[in-house]
Design a protein around this motif. Sequence first.
Motif, PDB file in Angstrom:
ATOM      1  N   ASP A   1      -4.003  -2.590   3.331  1.00  0.00           N
ATOM      2  CA  ASP A   1      -3.917  -3.980   3.779  1.00  0.00           C
ATOM      3  C   ASP A   1      -5.267  -4.688   3.722  1.00  0.00           C
ATOM      4  OD1 ASP A   1      -1.677  -5.604   5.246  1.00  0.00           O
ATOM      5  OD2 ASP A   1      -3.534  -6.091   6.297  1.00  0.00           O
TER       6      ASP A   1
ATOM      7  N   GLU B   1      -5.216  -3.278   9.749  1.00  0.00           N
ATOM      8  CA  GLU B   1      -4.658  -4.515   9.195  1.00  0.00           C
ATOM      9  C   GLU B   1      -5.707  -5.622   9.187  1.00  0.00           C
ATOM     10  OE1 GLU B   1      -1.034  -5.198  11.356  1.00  0.00           O
ATOM     11  OE2 GLU B   1       0.023  -3.717  10.131  1.00  0.00           O
TER      12      GLU B   1
ATOM     13  N   ARG C   1      -1.875   1.582  11.258  1.00  0.00           N
ATOM     14  CA  ARG C   1      -2.649   1.194  10.070  1.00  0.00           C
ATOM     15  C   ARG C   1      -3.734   0.190  10.403  1.00  0.00           C
ATOM     16  NH1 ARG C   1       1.307  -1.006   5.521  1.00  0.00           N
ATOM     17  NH2 ARG C   1       1.292  -2.716   6.998  1.00  0.00           N
TER      18      ARG C   1
ATOM     19  N   SER D   1       5.120  -2.969   2.705  1.00  0.00           N
ATOM     20  CA  SER D   1       4.229  -4.081   2.369  1.00  0.00           C
ATOM     21  C   SER D   1       3.041  -4.222   3.309  1.00  0.00           C
ATOM     22  CB  SER D   1       5.016  -5.394   2.368  1.00  0.00           C
ATOM     23  OG  SER D   1       5.105  -5.890   3.677  1.00  0.00           O
ATOM     24  N   SER D   2       2.108  -5.065   2.901  1.00  0.00           N
ATOM     25  CA  SER D   2       0.974  -5.421   3.734  1.00  0.00           C
ATOM     26  C   SER D   2       1.418  -6.473   4.755  1.00  0.00           C
ATOM     27  CB  SER D   2      -0.144  -5.990   2.876  1.00  0.00           C
ATOM     28  OG  SER D   2      -0.781  -4.958   2.195  1.00  0.00           O
ATOM     29  N   THR D   3       0.449  -6.891   5.568  1.00  0.00           N
ATOM     30  CA  THR D   3       0.772  -7.893   6.585  1.00  0.00           C
ATOM     31  C   THR D   3       0.881  -9.281   5.954  1.00  0.00           C
ATOM     32  OG1 THR D   3      -1.572  -8.129   6.964  1.00  0.00           O
ATOM     33  CG2 THR D   3      -0.382  -6.653   8.430  1.00  0.00           C
TER      34      THR D   3
ATOM     35  N   THR E   1      -2.579 -10.779   4.866  1.00  0.00           N
ATOM     36  CA  THR E   1      -3.114 -10.304   3.585  1.00  0.00           C
ATOM     37  C   THR E   1      -2.348 -10.924   2.422  1.00  0.00           C
ATOM     38  OG1 THR E   1      -3.779  -8.219   4.579  1.00  0.00           O
ATOM     39  CG2 THR E   1      -3.538  -8.229   2.194  1.00  0.00           C
TER      40      THR E   1
ATOM     41  N   PRO F   1       0.805  -1.226   0.000  1.00  0.00           N
ATOM     42  CA  PRO F   1       0.000   0.000   0.000  1.00  0.00           C
ATOM     43  C   PRO F   1       0.839   1.279   0.000  1.00  0.00           C
ATOM     44  CG  PRO F   1      -0.692  -1.479   1.778  1.00  0.00           C
ATOM     45  CD  PRO F   1       0.487  -2.114   1.124  1.00  0.00           C
TER      46      PRO F   1
END
Lengths: 333, 500
Positions: free
Chosen positions: B93, B170, B168, A289-291, A294, A72
């Motif tokens: 996310d 998540e 954020r 990055s995302s988690t 995800t 994101p």
Amino acid sequence: MELNDVWFVLIAFLWVGYFFLEGFDFGVGVLTKLLARDRTERRVLINTIGPVWDGNEVWLVTAAGATFAAFPEWYATLFSGFYLPLLVILLCLIGRGVAFEYRHKRPEDRWQSNWEHVIFWTSLVPSLLWGVIFGNMVRGVKIDAEMEYVGSLGDLLNPYSLLGGLATLTLFTFHGAVFTALKTVGDIRVRARKQALTLGLVAAVLVTGFLVWTQADNGDGTSLVALIVAVAALTGAIVANQMGREGWSFGLSGVAIAAAVAMLFLTLFPNVMPSSLNEEWNLTVANASSTPYTLKIMTWCAGIAAPLVMLYQGWTYWVFRKRIGTKHIADAH
Amino acid sequence: MELALAPETLARWQFGITTVYHFLFVPLTISLAALTAGLQTAWVRTEKQKYLRATKFWGKLFLINIAMGVVTGLVQEFQFGMNWSDYSRFVGDVFGAPLAFEALIAFFFESTFIGLWIFGWDKLPKKIHLACIWMVSIGTILSAYFILAANSWMQHPVGYEIDKATGRAELTDFWAVITQNTTLVQVFHTLSAAFLTGGAFMIGIAAFHLARKKHIPVMKTSLRLGLVTVVIAGLLTAISGDRLGKVMFDQQPMKMAAAEALWDGEAPAPFSLFAYGDVEKGHNTVALEIPGLLSFLAEDDFTSYVPGINDTNKAEQQKYGPGDYRPNIPVTYWSFRWMIGFGMASFAIGLAGLWLTRKKFMLPEHLRVGEDELPQLVPFRKALRPRFIRWYWLIATLTLAFPLIANSWGWLFTEMGRQPWAVYGVLRTSDAVSPGVSQGEVITSMILFTALYAVLAWVEVRLLVKTVKAGPPELTDADLNPPTKIGGGRDADQPMAFSY
């Protein structure tokens, strides 16, 4: 390999797919002015990409969507930072999609020639701007500690990225000429082959220049390999074209695009958007990055969907495998 | 002046313009894909030529709309990053995943098979060609599903937690995001409304031709298909709308209180038909109401308590800190009414039309007409003069615009009613905009997009009118003799049956 590394590779793959596929349909769009002599010939060119350009464009939608989901911060910095070039690309893609669908729906001369101008310009401008955007992304732009782009439009127009723009423009146009030679019969095929030589030589010079510059600035061993593959494939494509081996030539120009894009991503890694202000502020595969959760879900989705997409898109190319020429164009439109 | 041009305001205008414009084409695309597929199925099964002509006619109108839907959709996707980068950072996310799913699963599907359908008339055996349009239809519906899952998460965020370190949102439960009741009801409502739109579009255009006594067999079939679609879709839209209202009362009490201009909580609460009020003082000066109906809409019970704007605002201030948590009340109130009003009007016209053109077996022998004759519009036949029949056709023609208007107001309602939140209760719209993008850039893009949209709207309308006036095409030998093997078995030197 961590999942964010996997997604870096997948996003690189989506961009490779996008430039390989839309690369030739952009090229064909540019050739409607360079190659075609009259309306019937322009229609032959447009029809060679007619069944597939829409599916090709989805690679961009997917690349953008996957970046949004997997990185994101990268998506946010890239899209807000390169606001104006992306705006121009969007306006072009809007005009282009509508032009393909609407041009033939009315018989008047003016209606059709207006849309043909639209097709030419909206194919040329994005071909150029994608190189400018990627050039800047690889080179690094002014990104602050908040991951915000703080440069101006002028910062994006530097010699390196402009060379990148000319490299993509000529490479795509060459790729389109080779595709035209592969997909047509008669006079157009002969002229496409001739033009492909000129375009190929110009592209070879510009692409080699851009990639060598990239290698000198940020390269390492693996990027050097990609550089060599790209240049060799491009040379091979020109040679195969001269020998009349159109399938080989198209395959090799595709490899050249793939290797060149791969090289850019190799020089980026592990960054996704380096900051020219301070290395501490680079966006990387780790901090953008995302988690993992995800990414895991996305990996499942991509693992199942992507092979299917390639399968049915490949089938489309097989269904429309026959060459076309001016005699296939009905008089009606 | 400074406030009016704040980047947030500009970005919101741009988003609003793009969304409303995009959504003129989306419902038509979704419904016309399925209706065209239905007509083509009828052709493959019965081999009646009127079905093939209808398929080609509605298919062409479908293609004109999908071209615009696709290109404006691309703007939507880029816009999150361009104008709302802080939103993207905060929710990527969670929100990015359904978007990526949409591209990978739905959009590829739709775009690839549409190319096969357009160019495949003389390359594919007819059953495979038919399968392609069904694939397109499935693609459009899946696409709507994932996008609405993303939007529903903004209305009612679930399956996430806020990370302490990064701040954020998540994702913790993707399944919850794509199966929460907000998503399911929203999908049900939006798809029903899409079919209402396509059905009304068919009614309008078929009525236009029938009023001129042209293309009777094709247009009569289309009219009946449109009428049946509108009546079924209208019922489903109303049912799902009622469900969606209840979900909103539960999840976004402020939006529904604003939709009713209900300033103070009441039990039982009335449904407002007309209200004029003072936003600053928080009360209505004029109100025309149906007692108890709002309580029923909220809780399925005519006496239940419904919280008002003033109480909800106080409750939210306690929960989220000081501030004004009221959306723009007049816009929310009126958009809700226009949405319902125009939707119900199209349903009513559909119902009337279905009765007036009812099938032969329901009519006495002497009133029945054949395939090639106009429907009789029974009650008007002897009692009233022909001019009333013309009025009926005119009203039927105008119907095509009603659901489009209802859809636009519906989105304005659902998005404006959520303000000041981008993600309800989690992220304020003012915290969602791109901080690095200048006022000049947003103004430039807004002017360019709006100008381009205006030009394209003009081009599209003229093209639609021309295509509609031209009517369904005559069939050629190639149409009636589709290839029997993939890749086209016919003489390779023939002109293509379809080319750009």
